[in-house]
Design a protein around this motif. Structure first.
Motif, PDB file in Angstrom:
ATOM      1  N   ILE A  75      -0.660  -8.104   5.381  1.00 20.17           N
ATOM      2  CA  ILE A  75       0.598  -8.308   6.238  1.00 20.17           C
ATOM      3  C   ILE A  75       0.709  -6.882   6.706  1.00 20.17           C
ATOM      4  CG2 ILE A  75       2.912  -8.906   5.941  1.00 20.17           C
ATOM      5  CD1 ILE A  75       2.240 -10.339   3.342  1.00 20.17           C
ATOM      6  N   VAL A  76       1.312  -6.874   8.175  1.00 19.40           N
ATOM      7  CA  VAL A  76       1.813  -5.842   8.770  1.00 19.40           C
ATOM      8  C   VAL A  76       3.339  -6.175   8.707  1.00 19.40           C
ATOM      9  CG1 VAL A  76       1.881  -4.479  10.785  1.00 19.40           C
ATOM     10  CG2 VAL A  76      -0.359  -5.193   9.982  1.00 19.40           C
ATOM     11  N   ARG A  77       4.120  -5.091   8.583  1.00 23.58           N
ATOM     12  CA  ARG A  77       5.475  -5.434   8.213  1.00 23.58           C
ATOM     13  C   ARG A  77       6.439  -4.442   9.066  1.00 23.58           C
ATOM     14  NH1 ARG A  77       7.780  -9.269   5.148  1.00 23.58           N
ATOM     15  NH2 ARG A  77       6.117  -9.289   3.738  1.00 23.58           N
ATOM     16  N   TRP A  78       7.419  -5.123   9.885  1.00 27.17           N
ATOM     17  CA  TRP A  78       8.631  -4.315  10.303  1.00 27.17           C
ATOM     18  C   TRP A  78       9.959  -4.191   9.785  1.00 27.17           C
ATOM     19  CZ3 TRP A  78       4.575  -6.666  12.505  1.00 27.17           C
ATOM     20  CH2 TRP A  78       3.794  -5.913  13.558  1.00 27.17           C
ATOM     21  N   ARG A  79      10.497  -3.282   9.150  1.00 17.71           N
ATOM     22  CA  ARG A  79      11.803  -3.562   8.335  1.00 17.71           C
ATOM     23  C   ARG A  79      12.851  -2.491   8.825  1.00 17.71           C
ATOM     24  NH1 ARG A  79       8.764  -0.728   3.127  1.00 17.71           N
ATOM     25  NH2 ARG A  79       8.915   1.456   3.950  1.00 17.71           N
ATOM     26  N   PHE A 137       3.484   0.841  15.491  1.00 22.38           N
ATOM     27  CA  PHE A 137       4.771   1.350  14.705  1.00 22.38           C
ATOM     28  C   PHE A 137       5.279   0.585  13.595  1.00 22.38           C
ATOM     29  CE2 PHE A 137       4.298   2.139  19.385  1.00 22.38           C
ATOM     30  CZ  PHE A 137       4.332   3.670  19.739  1.00 22.38           C
ATOM     31  N   ALA A 138       4.519   0.026  12.958  1.00 24.85           N
ATOM     32  CA  ALA A 138       4.800  -0.765  11.598  1.00 24.85           C
ATOM     33  C   ALA A 138       5.313  -0.056  10.720  1.00 24.85           C
ATOM     34  CB  ALA A 138       3.487  -1.543  11.120  1.00 24.85           C
ATOM     35  N   SER A 139       6.026  -0.420   9.679  1.00 23.57           N
ATOM     36  CA  SER A 139       6.817   0.261   8.666  1.00 23.57           C
ATOM     37  C   SER A 139       5.840   0.302   7.476  1.00 23.57           C
ATOM     38  CB  SER A 139       8.121  -0.289   8.174  1.00 23.57           C
ATOM     39  OG  SER A 139       9.071  -0.460   9.266  1.00 23.57           O
ATOM     40  N   LEU A 155       0.746  -1.339   0.045  1.00 26.34           N
ATOM     41  CA  LEU A 155      -0.040  -0.057   0.034  1.00 26.34           C
ATOM     42  C   LEU A 155       0.856   1.338   0.009  1.00 26.34           C
ATOM     43  CD1 LEU A 155      -2.707  -1.045   2.713  1.00 26.34           C
ATOM     44  CD2 LEU A 155      -2.733  -1.328   0.021  1.00 26.34           C
ATOM     45  N   SER A 156       0.452   2.315  -0.518  1.00 25.17           N
ATOM     46  CA  SER A 156       1.075   3.710  -0.759  1.00 25.17           C
ATOM     47  C   SER A 156       1.252   4.198   0.881  1.00 25.17           C
ATOM     48  CB  SER A 156       0.357   4.407  -1.635  1.00 25.17           C
ATOM     49  OG  SER A 156      -0.860   4.995  -1.047  1.00 25.17           O
ATOM     50  N   LYS A 157       2.056   4.939   0.851  1.00 25.16           N
ATOM     51  CA  LYS A 157       2.423   5.723   2.105  1.00 25.16           C
ATOM     52  C   LYS A 157       0.937   6.797   2.637  1.00 25.16           C
ATOM     53  CE  LYS A 157       7.468   6.505   1.609  1.00 25.16           C
ATOM     54  NZ  LYS A 157       8.448   7.711   1.584  1.00 25.16           N
ATOM     55  N   GLU A 158       0.307   6.919   1.670  1.00 27.17           N
ATOM     56  CA  GLU A 158      -0.701   7.932   1.919  1.00 27.17           C
ATOM     57  C   GLU A 158      -2.051   6.908   2.240  1.00 27.17           C
ATOM     58  OE1 GLU A 158       1.009   8.092  -0.913  1.00 27.17           O
ATOM     59  OE2 GLU A 158       2.110   9.944  -0.388  1.00 27.17           O
ATOM     60  N   ARG A 209      -2.589   1.625   5.993  1.00 25.51           N
ATOM     61  CA  ARG A 209      -1.415   1.589   6.329  1.00 25.51           C
ATOM     62  C   ARG A 209      -0.964   2.486   7.356  1.00 25.51           C
ATOM     63  NH1 ARG A 209       3.973   2.294   2.292  1.00 25.51           N
ATOM     64  NH2 ARG A 209       5.555   2.650   3.694  1.00 25.51           N
ATOM     65  N   ARG A 210      -1.389   3.938   7.304  1.00 22.06           N
ATOM     66  CA  ARG A 210      -1.183   4.703   8.280  1.00 22.06           C
ATOM     67  C   ARG A 210      -1.436   4.536   9.765  1.00 22.06           C
ATOM     68  NH1 ARG A 210      -2.783  10.157   5.473  1.00 22.06           N
ATOM     69  NH2 ARG A 210      -2.228  11.150   7.546  1.00 22.06           N
ATOM     70  N   PHE A 211      -2.655   3.791   9.492  1.00 19.91           N
ATOM     71  CA  PHE A 211      -3.293   3.391  10.890  1.00 19.91           C
ATOM     72  C   PHE A 211      -2.344   2.448  11.522  1.00 19.91           C
ATOM     73  CE2 PHE A 211      -5.480  -0.122  13.171  1.00 19.91           C
ATOM     74  CZ  PHE A 211      -6.137   0.668  14.371  1.00 19.91           C
TER      75      PHE A 211
END
Length: 242
Positions: A144-148, A116-118, A101-104, A108-110
Motif C-alpha cells: 500500500i502506498v499511502r498519503w496522510r 510524494f507518498a507519506s 515500513l520504517s522511515k529508513e 518507503r523512501r523511494f
C-alpha cells in the motif's frame, strides 16, 4: 601649637577617608536588577503544521483490519465515485494484517520521493465470499502506498491508500465469469488492486474506519485473455498497534 597640629591631622585624615570612600563607590560596578526575558512568540504554538500531521501514525508498526463488502455491477473507475449500479449478489468478509515500513526503509523512501507518498505498508488479507457459484476464498498479498497529510487533519485524521499486488481465489466468482470475452478466460490467479480512504479521531488515531474498493482483474490480458475482472465496495475498521 600641639593642639593645632592635632586638629590639622584629624581634618586631613577625615578628608582622606571621605575621598577614598567616594572613589570606591564610583569605581564599583553597579548591579542592575535582572530584567525579565521577553516572552517568546506564541504564533508557532497556535499554528497547525498539517503538512506533517500524518506523522502521528509513524509510531505504529502493525495493524489488523476487518472489512465487509458487496460485489458491484460496474467498472472500477465508476466505483471510485460511487456510481455503481447496486451491490450483489456476492458478499465479501475480509480479515487483513498490515505492516508499516520504517522511515529508513528504501522501498518507503523511494515512493516518498517518486509519488510524494507519506508511507508504505505491506499487507495480506484472507477473504471469504458468498457467491452464486458457491462460497469461495481469496488470498491477497500486496503493498500500500499511502498519503496522510491533509489540512483538515486537526479535526478528522484522513488517509488515502492505493494497493497493488496479486490475488488467488479458490474459483472464479460469478462477476468474473460474466466479464469473460470467451468462456474459460477467467483464471484463479489475477492482479489485485485496493483503494481506500480512512478516517480517525485525532485523540484516537489508532482506530480507523474506512471505505474500500476490492478489485481483481486480468489487467487487459496480462494475467489472462480478455478483460476479466470483479470489484467489491464496502466498509471496514482497522486497529493500529505500536
Amino acid at each position: 601649637m600641639r593642639h593645632r597640629l592635632l586638629i590639622s591631622l584629624c581634618v586631613f585624615l577625615g578628608l582622606s577617608t571621605a575621598y577614598a570612600d567616594e572613589n570606591t563607590t564610583s569605581t564599583t560596578p553597579t548591579t542592575s536588577a535582572p530584567t525579565a526575558a521577553a516572552p517568546s512568540p506564541t504564533a508557532s504554538s497556535n499554528s497547525y503544521d498539517w503538512m506533517h500531521s500524518g506523522d502521528v501514525y509513524d509510531k505504529y508498526t502493525w495493524g489488523i483490519m476487518g472489512y465487509v463488502g458487496g460485489m458491484t455491477h460496474s467498472e472500477l473507475y465508476h466505483d471510485l465515485y460511487f456510481a455503481y449500479d447496486g451491490l450483489g449478489p456476492g458478499t465479501l468478509y475480509t480479515l487483513e494484517v498490515d505492516h508499516q515500513l520504517s522511515k529508513e526503509n528504501l522501498f518507503r523512501r523511494f515512493f516518498q520521493k517518486a509519488l510524494f507518498a507519506s508511507t508504505v505498508e505491506l499487507a495480506s488479507n484472507f477473504t471469504y465470499e458468498t457467491d452464486p457459484t458457491g462460497p469461495l476464498t481469496e488470498f491477497n498479498p500486496y503493498f500500500i502506498v499511502r498519503w496522510r497529510d491533509f489540512p483538515w487533519n486537526k479535526y478528522v485524521l484522513t488517509t488515502i491508500g492505493i494497493g497493488e499486488g496479486v490475488s488467488w481465489a479458490s474459483h472464479s466468482p460469478q462477476q468474473e465469469l460474466d466479464s469473460e470475452n470467451e468462456p474459460g478466460d477467467a483464471t484463479k490467479f489475477l492482479n489485485y488492486v485496493m483503494t481506500e480512504i480512512t478516517f480517525s479521531l485525532p485523540s484516537h488515531p489508532e482506530w480507523q474506519i474506512m471505505y474500500r474498493l476490492h478489485h481483481r482483474s486480468g489487467v487487459f490480458g496480462l494475467y489472462c485473455p480478455g478483460t476479466v475482472g470483479s470489484t467489491a465496495a464496502g466498509v471496514g475498521i482497522r486497529y493500529w498497534m505500536e
